[in-house]
Design a protein around this motif. Structure first.
Motif, PDB file in Angstrom:
ATOM      1  N   LYS A  36     -56.988 -15.287 -22.156  1.00  0.00           N
ATOM      2  CA  LYS A  36     -57.079 -16.404 -21.207  1.00  0.00           C
ATOM      3  C   LYS A  36     -56.120 -17.516 -21.458  1.00  0.00           C
ATOM      4  O   LYS A  36     -55.327 -18.311 -20.582  1.00  0.00           O
ATOM      5  CB  LYS A  36     -58.547 -17.133 -20.840  1.00  0.00           C
ATOM      6  CG  LYS A  36     -59.317 -15.986 -20.177  1.00  0.00           C
ATOM      7  CD  LYS A  36     -61.036 -16.537 -20.086  1.00  0.00           C
ATOM      8  CE  LYS A  36     -61.724 -15.600 -19.493  1.00  0.00           C
ATOM      9  NZ  LYS A  36     -63.140 -16.170 -19.155  1.00  0.00           N
ATOM     10  N   LYS A  37     -55.976 -17.747 -22.968  1.00  0.00           N
ATOM     11  CA  LYS A  37     -55.325 -18.602 -23.434  1.00  0.00           C
ATOM     12  C   LYS A  37     -53.613 -18.284 -23.332  1.00  0.00           C
ATOM     13  O   LYS A  37     -52.543 -19.315 -23.219  1.00  0.00           O
ATOM     14  CB  LYS A  37     -55.242 -19.278 -24.966  1.00  0.00           C
ATOM     15  CG  LYS A  37     -56.756 -19.620 -25.045  1.00  0.00           C
ATOM     16  CD  LYS A  37     -57.010 -20.038 -26.491  1.00  0.00           C
ATOM     17  CE  LYS A  37     -58.285 -21.042 -26.589  1.00  0.00           C
ATOM     18  NZ  LYS A  37     -58.278 -21.315 -28.126  1.00  0.00           N
ATOM     19  N   SER A  38     -53.213 -16.824 -23.562  1.00  0.00           N
ATOM     20  CA  SER A  38     -51.938 -16.397 -23.540  1.00  0.00           C
ATOM     21  C   SER A  38     -51.412 -15.997 -22.123  1.00  0.00           C
ATOM     22  O   SER A  38     -50.302 -15.657 -21.835  1.00  0.00           O
ATOM     23  CB  SER A  38     -51.920 -15.336 -24.578  1.00  0.00           C
ATOM     24  OG  SER A  38     -52.545 -14.296 -24.305  1.00  0.00           O
ATOM     25  N   LEU A  39     -52.389 -15.592 -21.237  1.00  0.00           N
ATOM     26  CA  LEU A  39     -51.812 -15.016 -20.009  1.00  0.00           C
ATOM     27  C   LEU A  39     -52.414 -15.827 -18.711  1.00  0.00           C
ATOM     28  O   LEU A  39     -53.698 -16.151 -18.789  1.00  0.00           O
ATOM     29  CB  LEU A  39     -52.540 -13.570 -19.688  1.00  0.00           C
ATOM     30  CG  LEU A  39     -51.702 -12.496 -20.661  1.00  0.00           C
ATOM     31  CD1 LEU A  39     -52.631 -11.135 -20.401  1.00  0.00           C
ATOM     32  CD2 LEU A  39     -50.219 -12.365 -20.133  1.00  0.00           C
ATOM     33  N   THR A  40     -51.519 -16.282 -17.986  1.00  0.00           N
ATOM     34  CA  THR A  40     -51.963 -16.815 -16.843  1.00  0.00           C
ATOM     35  C   THR A  40     -52.929 -15.891 -15.890  1.00  0.00           C
ATOM     36  O   THR A  40     -52.553 -14.700 -15.972  1.00  0.00           O
ATOM     37  CB  THR A  40     -51.259 -17.551 -16.088  1.00  0.00           C
ATOM     38  OG1 THR A  40     -49.894 -16.700 -15.262  1.00  0.00           O
ATOM     39  CG2 THR A  40     -50.158 -18.618 -16.928  1.00  0.00           C
ATOM     40  N   PRO A  41     -53.480 -16.268 -14.742  1.00  0.00           N
ATOM     41  CA  PRO A  41     -54.227 -15.351 -13.845  1.00  0.00           C
ATOM     42  C   PRO A  41     -53.145 -14.543 -12.890  1.00  0.00           C
ATOM     43  O   PRO A  41     -53.497 -13.383 -12.697  1.00  0.00           O
ATOM     44  CB  PRO A  41     -55.425 -16.378 -12.889  1.00  0.00           C
ATOM     45  CG  PRO A  41     -55.534 -17.530 -13.823  1.00  0.00           C
ATOM     46  CD  PRO A  41     -54.017 -17.671 -14.704  1.00  0.00           C
ATOM     47  N   GLN A  42     -51.945 -15.252 -12.951  1.00  0.00           N
ATOM     48  CA  GLN A  42     -50.910 -14.467 -12.104  1.00  0.00           C
ATOM     49  C   GLN A  42     -50.305 -13.502 -12.873  1.00  0.00           C
ATOM     50  O   GLN A  42     -49.905 -12.460 -12.306  1.00  0.00           O
ATOM     51  CB  GLN A  42     -50.093 -15.506 -11.623  1.00  0.00           C
ATOM     52  CG  GLN A  42     -50.399 -16.604 -10.419  1.00  0.00           C
ATOM     53  CD  GLN A  42     -51.072 -17.827 -11.379  1.00  0.00           C
ATOM     54  OE1 GLN A  42     -51.122 -17.848 -12.633  1.00  0.00           O
ATOM     55  NE2 GLN A  42     -51.617 -18.733 -10.484  1.00  0.00           N
ATOM     56  N   GLU A  43     -50.088 -13.780 -14.193  1.00  0.00           N
ATOM     57  CA  GLU A  43     -49.606 -12.714 -15.002  1.00  0.00           C
ATOM     58  C   GLU A  43     -50.569 -11.325 -15.167  1.00  0.00           C
ATOM     59  O   GLU A  43     -50.378 -10.129 -15.088  1.00  0.00           O
ATOM     60  CB  GLU A  43     -49.468 -13.261 -16.151  1.00  0.00           C
ATOM     61  CG  GLU A  43     -48.183 -14.128 -16.394  1.00  0.00           C
ATOM     62  CD  GLU A  43     -47.820 -14.921 -17.895  1.00  0.00           C
ATOM     63  OE1 GLU A  43     -46.774 -15.456 -17.944  1.00  0.00           O
ATOM     64  OE2 GLU A  43     -48.785 -14.808 -18.489  1.00  0.00           O
TER      65      GLU A  43
END
Length: 130
Positions: free
Chosen positions: A82-89
């Motif tokens: 959750k810290k390294s990837l956005t929900p869009q990614e």
């Protein structure tokens, strides 16, 4: 030949075979990863660090480049993801066609089989020593 020896031989064979498959199949499917990386860069305007390093980092960073895929496809609920990837990614990776990503699942099923075989070998050797 004892049953114990047969189990050791089978586990060793599975471990070595899966490792060899992982390395050969990974080399063959490298271009498929590059297609996904280009598609990601086109949509988001940048290449994630792990993808860029893994792409040009040689053999040492070979598995590192797919860490984004692993996190997005398997570990979406983990705090680090959750810290390294956005929900869009995450949605980008989850929405890839099955044909675009099937190589990844095959490759990592092989490495899981190898890992389980290796752990089985360790357990068998520990049982023999006890």
């Amino acid at each position: 030949m004892k049953t114990f020896d047969l189990i050791i031989i089978i586990l060793t064979f599975l471990f070595l075979l899966s490792l060899l498959f992982y390395l050969i199949y990974g080399k063959i499917t490298e271009r498929k990863f590059d297609v996904i990386a280009k598609k990601f860069a086109k949509q988001f305007g940048y290449m994630p660090f792990s993808m860029a390093v893994g792409k040009s980092g040689g053999f040492f960073f070979w598995g590192y480049k797919e860490s984004y895929l692993i996190c997005a496809l398997f570990f979406t609920k983990f705090p680090a993801t959750k810290k390294s990837l956005t929900p869009q990614e995450i949605n980008f990776f989850k929405n890839l066609n099955r044909a675009e990503i099937s190589w990844f699942y095959i490759k990592y099923i092989a490495i899981v089989i190898g890992l389980l075989s290796f752990i089985g070998l360790l357990v068998m050797f520990k049982l023999q020593a006890a």
